[in-house]
Design a protein around this motif. Structure first.
Motif, PDB file in Angstrom:
ATOM      1  N   TYR A   1     -85.327  -6.849 -69.182  1.00  0.00           N
ATOM      2  CA  TYR A   1     -85.599  -5.800 -70.178  1.00  0.00           C
ATOM      3  C   TYR A   1     -84.747  -4.576 -69.832  1.00  0.00           C
ATOM      4  O   TYR A   1     -85.186  -3.664 -69.132  1.00  0.00           O
ATOM      5  CB  TYR A   1     -87.080  -5.456 -70.131  1.00  0.00           C
ATOM      6  CG  TYR A   1     -87.653  -4.894 -71.407  1.00  0.00           C
ATOM      7  CD1 TYR A   1     -87.376  -5.457 -72.645  1.00  0.00           C
ATOM      8  CD2 TYR A   1     -88.523  -3.800 -71.371  1.00  0.00           C
ATOM      9  CE1 TYR A   1     -87.942  -4.951 -73.803  1.00  0.00           C
ATOM     10  CE2 TYR A   1     -89.097  -3.288 -72.521  1.00  0.00           C
ATOM     11  CZ  TYR A   1     -88.803  -3.873 -73.740  1.00  0.00           C
ATOM     12  OH  TYR A   1     -89.366  -3.370 -74.899  1.00  0.00           O
ATOM     13  N   PRO A   2     -83.498  -4.525 -70.333  1.00  0.00           N
ATOM     14  CA  PRO A   2     -82.552  -3.492 -69.899  1.00  0.00           C
ATOM     15  C   PRO A   2     -82.570  -2.213 -70.740  1.00  0.00           C
ATOM     16  O   PRO A   2     -81.684  -1.379 -70.608  1.00  0.00           O
ATOM     17  CB  PRO A   2     -81.208  -4.205 -70.064  1.00  0.00           C
ATOM     18  CG  PRO A   2     -81.415  -5.083 -71.262  1.00  0.00           C
ATOM     19  CD  PRO A   2     -82.847  -5.532 -71.193  1.00  0.00           C
TER      20      PRO A   2
ATOM     21  N   PRO B   1     -91.388 -13.791 -64.267  1.00  0.00           N
ATOM     22  CA  PRO B   1     -91.033 -12.562 -63.542  1.00  0.00           C
ATOM     23  C   PRO B   1     -90.291 -11.584 -64.453  1.00  0.00           C
ATOM     24  O   PRO B   1     -89.516 -11.993 -65.327  1.00  0.00           O
ATOM     25  CB  PRO B   1     -90.116 -13.063 -62.428  1.00  0.00           C
ATOM     26  CG  PRO B   1     -90.387 -14.517 -62.306  1.00  0.00           C
ATOM     27  CD  PRO B   1     -90.761 -14.987 -63.677  1.00  0.00           C
ATOM     28  N   VAL B   2     -90.513 -10.282 -64.245  1.00  0.00           N
ATOM     29  CA  VAL B   2     -89.958  -9.237 -65.106  1.00  0.00           C
ATOM     30  C   VAL B   2     -88.958  -8.381 -64.332  1.00  0.00           C
ATOM     31  O   VAL B   2     -89.299  -7.782 -63.305  1.00  0.00           O
ATOM     32  CB  VAL B   2     -91.084  -8.354 -65.682  1.00  0.00           C
ATOM     33  CG1 VAL B   2     -90.502  -7.159 -66.427  1.00  0.00           C
ATOM     34  CG2 VAL B   2     -91.992  -9.168 -66.595  1.00  0.00           C
ATOM     35  N   ILE B   3     -87.726  -8.339 -64.839  1.00  0.00           N
ATOM     36  CA  ILE B   3     -86.663  -7.484 -64.296  1.00  0.00           C
ATOM     37  C   ILE B   3     -86.431  -6.391 -65.337  1.00  0.00           C
ATOM     38  O   ILE B   3     -86.055  -6.683 -66.475  1.00  0.00           O
ATOM     39  CB  ILE B   3     -85.380  -8.300 -64.046  1.00  0.00           C
ATOM     40  CG1 ILE B   3     -85.675  -9.512 -63.159  1.00  0.00           C
ATOM     41  CG2 ILE B   3     -84.301  -7.431 -63.420  1.00  0.00           C
ATOM     42  CD1 ILE B   3     -84.525 -10.506 -63.072  1.00  0.00           C
TER      43      ILE B   3
ATOM     44  N   ALA C   1     -95.327  -4.651 -60.631  1.00  0.00           N
ATOM     45  CA  ALA C   1     -95.081  -6.066 -60.939  1.00  0.00           C
ATOM     46  C   ALA C   1     -93.629  -6.373 -61.288  1.00  0.00           C
ATOM     47  O   ALA C   1     -93.264  -7.541 -61.431  1.00  0.00           O
ATOM     48  CB  ALA C   1     -95.985  -6.512 -62.094  1.00  0.00           C
ATOM     49  N   GLY C   2     -92.793  -5.353 -61.435  1.00  0.00           N
ATOM     50  CA  GLY C   2     -91.416  -5.578 -61.862  1.00  0.00           C
ATOM     51  C   GLY C   2     -90.391  -5.313 -60.783  1.00  0.00           C
ATOM     52  O   GLY C   2     -90.665  -4.637 -59.782  1.00  0.00           O
ATOM     53  N   CYS C   3     -89.191  -5.842 -60.998  1.00  0.00           N
ATOM     54  CA  CYS C   3     -88.028  -5.512 -60.180  1.00  0.00           C
ATOM     55  C   CYS C   3     -87.164  -4.573 -61.009  1.00  0.00           C
ATOM     56  O   CYS C   3     -86.706  -4.937 -62.099  1.00  0.00           O
ATOM     57  CB  CYS C   3     -87.248  -6.772 -59.814  1.00  0.00           C
ATOM     58  SG  CYS C   3     -85.784  -6.458 -58.798  1.00  0.00           S
TER      59      CYS C   3
ATOM     60  N   MET D   1     -80.968  -8.929 -60.919  1.00  0.00           N
ATOM     61  CA  MET D   1     -81.104 -10.290 -61.443  1.00  0.00           C
ATOM     62  C   MET D   1     -80.870 -11.323 -60.346  1.00  0.00           C
ATOM     63  O   MET D   1     -81.623 -12.294 -60.209  1.00  0.00           O
ATOM     64  CB  MET D   1     -80.147 -10.507 -62.620  1.00  0.00           C
ATOM     65  CG  MET D   1     -80.532  -9.729 -63.868  1.00  0.00           C
ATOM     66  SD  MET D   1     -79.568 -10.190 -65.334  1.00  0.00           S
ATOM     67  CE  MET D   1     -78.034  -9.311 -65.024  1.00  0.00           C
ATOM     68  N   GLU D   2     -79.824 -11.126 -59.544  1.00  0.00           N
ATOM     69  CA  GLU D   2     -79.552 -12.042 -58.431  1.00  0.00           C
ATOM     70  C   GLU D   2     -80.720 -12.067 -57.447  1.00  0.00           C
ATOM     71  O   GLU D   2     -81.129 -13.143 -56.966  1.00  0.00           O
ATOM     72  CB  GLU D   2     -78.279 -11.621 -57.694  1.00  0.00           C
ATOM     73  CG  GLU D   2     -76.990 -11.892 -58.438  1.00  0.00           C
ATOM     74  CD  GLU D   2     -75.767 -11.559 -57.596  1.00  0.00           C
ATOM     75  OE1 GLU D   2     -74.698 -12.103 -57.887  1.00  0.00           O
ATOM     76  OE2 GLU D   2     -75.897 -10.760 -56.636  1.00  0.00           O
ATOM     77  N   LYS D   3     -81.233 -10.904 -57.127  1.00  0.00           N
ATOM     78  CA  LYS D   3     -82.315 -10.778 -56.156  1.00  0.00           C
ATOM     79  C   LYS D   3     -83.532 -11.614 -56.561  1.00  0.00           C
ATOM     80  O   LYS D   3     -84.150 -12.288 -55.715  1.00  0.00           O
ATOM     81  CB  LYS D   3     -82.713  -9.307 -56.023  1.00  0.00           C
ATOM     82  CG  LYS D   3     -83.871  -9.037 -55.081  1.00  0.00           C
ATOM     83  CD  LYS D   3     -84.188  -7.543 -55.043  1.00  0.00           C
ATOM     84  CE  LYS D   3     -85.381  -7.256 -54.151  1.00  0.00           C
ATOM     85  NZ  LYS D   3     -85.704  -5.794 -54.126  1.00  0.00           N
ATOM     86  N   VAL D   4     -83.861 -11.585 -57.849  1.00  0.00           N
ATOM     87  CA  VAL D   4     -85.063 -12.283 -58.316  1.00  0.00           C
ATOM     88  C   VAL D   4     -84.834 -13.780 -58.480  1.00  0.00           C
ATOM     89  O   VAL D   4     -85.594 -14.601 -57.954  1.00  0.00           O
ATOM     90  CB  VAL D   4     -85.562 -11.670 -59.638  1.00  0.00           C
ATOM     91  CG1 VAL D   4     -86.698 -12.512 -60.234  1.00  0.00           C
ATOM     92  CG2 VAL D   4     -86.029 -10.238 -59.422  1.00  0.00           C
ATOM     93  N   VAL D   5     -83.794 -14.163 -59.207  1.00  0.00           N
ATOM     94  CA  VAL D   5     -83.664 -15.588 -59.567  1.00  0.00           C
ATOM     95  C   VAL D   5     -83.305 -16.471 -58.380  1.00  0.00           C
ATOM     96  O   VAL D   5     -83.604 -17.674 -58.391  1.00  0.00           O
ATOM     97  CB  VAL D   5     -82.647 -15.797 -60.706  1.00  0.00           C
ATOM     98  CG1 VAL D   5     -83.052 -15.012 -61.939  1.00  0.00           C
ATOM     99  CG2 VAL D   5     -81.234 -15.439 -60.273  1.00  0.00           C
TER     100      VAL D   5
END
Length: 368
Positions: A274-275, A294-296, A310-312, A326-330
């Protein structure tokens, strides 16, 4: 309590978050024993077909002709005012920012302000309709104003100089959509893993920034696709950008359809991104959390207030920071799992039942 809702948003939206909000609110008010009624003589809204006919005073015009619906606004305004006056509600709730001055009423009026995006990004909107001017007039004539986040409340008070005592915050609820069974032969299960983007893509929604951040990472490009839901088909400019970034349309795909399809996409996505540069509340992150996604999310406006721990987060102005988030989460299964758990916990703060209860507190306040 008898609560009358006017025609406005149901004439302007066939689908959409604002009309969904009012339908959910009406359903909850009914379950609480109150008597809500929507006065929309001629409307185009799909959600109203699921509302009891006794609750909706009006009928649906099955048309996508926006010009025809705009022409119906004066008729709706006249009929809505007349029918609402005869029904004699205890309080009325204006559903958008009318260009027409309502007739003199003996009952108080409440207004919801969803965001201040027209004031924050005026260059991105047509001057047709003068929404910002209409919004200010609607705020001034309302007895009380509801904002859907503290962020929006602060923006409204600062932009329009509204008395703080006139503005309350009531958080929205969220929809979980239909449950879906993910089958091994479903269209999505046979595809590569993907990041999900939902909704409109123009301007402050920062879709171009999202594409650039994705393309900046060789690892993301190698292992993941992008799925986009809603917002219409890709524009020529979007297709050109996709190609210029070394991506292809089979790797960046668009999907329209029902809430059930959207729920399916949330369920199967590696993460929801969600940018947006600005949101008055932002329902999609909650929808994603409800489906275990998961929510970025960008660290701007109301997003931290809604998403919480709850988000990154990333700076929406930084392509590098977005790409790294995005890299960190996926690429971290353990982080993704902890974010999913945090998302389920965060959802307990938001419900349509709570939204209706706090809205009733506002109605009671203005009726006294």
């Amino acid at each position: 309590m008898k609560v009358g809702f006017d025609y406005q948003i149901f004439t302007l939206q066939a689908f959409g978050g604002i009309s969904r909000y009012y339908v959910s609110l009406v359903e909850q008010l009914k379950s609480m024993g109150h008597s809500p009624r929507i006065f929309a003589p001629y409307h185009c809204n799909e959600y109203l077909s699921n509302v009891s006919p006794l609750t909706v005073d009006g009928k649906r015009i099955a048309t996508r002709n926006s010009k025809l619906m705009r022409l119906s606004l004066p008729i709706n305004q006249m009929l809505s005012n007349s029918r609402m006056k005869s029904w004699a509600p205890d309080v009325t709730h204006e559903t958008y920012f009318s260009m027409f001055k309502p007739s003199r009423r003996s009952f108080p009026t409440v207004l919801t302000v969803y965001d201040m995006v027209h004031e924050k990004f005026p260059e991105e909107f047509s001057r047709w309709g003068n929404i910002s001017v209409r919004k200010r007039m609607a705020v001034e004539r309302a007895d009380h104003v509801i904002c859907i986040s503290e962020s929006t409340r602060n923006d409204l008070i600062q932009a329009f100089g509204v008395d703080e005592s006139k503005v309350s915050v009531v958080y929205l609820g969220f929809d979980t959509f239909a449950d879906v069974s993910i089958k091994t032969d479903s269209p999505e299960s046979s595809r590569r893993p993907y990041l999900l983007f939902v909704g409109n893509r123009a301007g402050y929604k920062n879709f171009h920034g999202f594409l650039r951040a994705f393309a900046l990472s060789p690892a993301l490009k190698a292992d993941y696709d992008i799925a986009c839901f809603g917002g219409g088909a890709f524009t020529v400019a979007e297709k050109e950008l996709i190609h210029s970034l070394g991506l292809s349309e089979d790797r960046v795909r668009h999907q329209g359809g029902s809430d059930k399809i959207l729920g399916d996409l949330y369920s199967q996505a590696a993460a929801f991104v969600y940018p947006s540069m600005y949101e008055g509340f932002g329902l999609p992150p909650l929808e994603a959390m409800a489906k275990g996604c998961p929510v970025i999310v960008s660290h701007s406006s109301s997003m931290p207030e809604v998403v919480g721990e709850a988000g990154c987060y990333f700076d929406p102005h930084s392509i590098e920071e977005m790409s790294a988030a995005m890299e960190k989460v996926v690429f971290s299964p353990s982080l993704r799992q902890s974010m999913v758990s945090a998302g389920y916990n965060r959802l307990q703060k938001f419900s349509w039942a709570s939204c209706a209860e706090k809205t009733m507190d506002v109605y009671t306040q203005v009726v006294r």
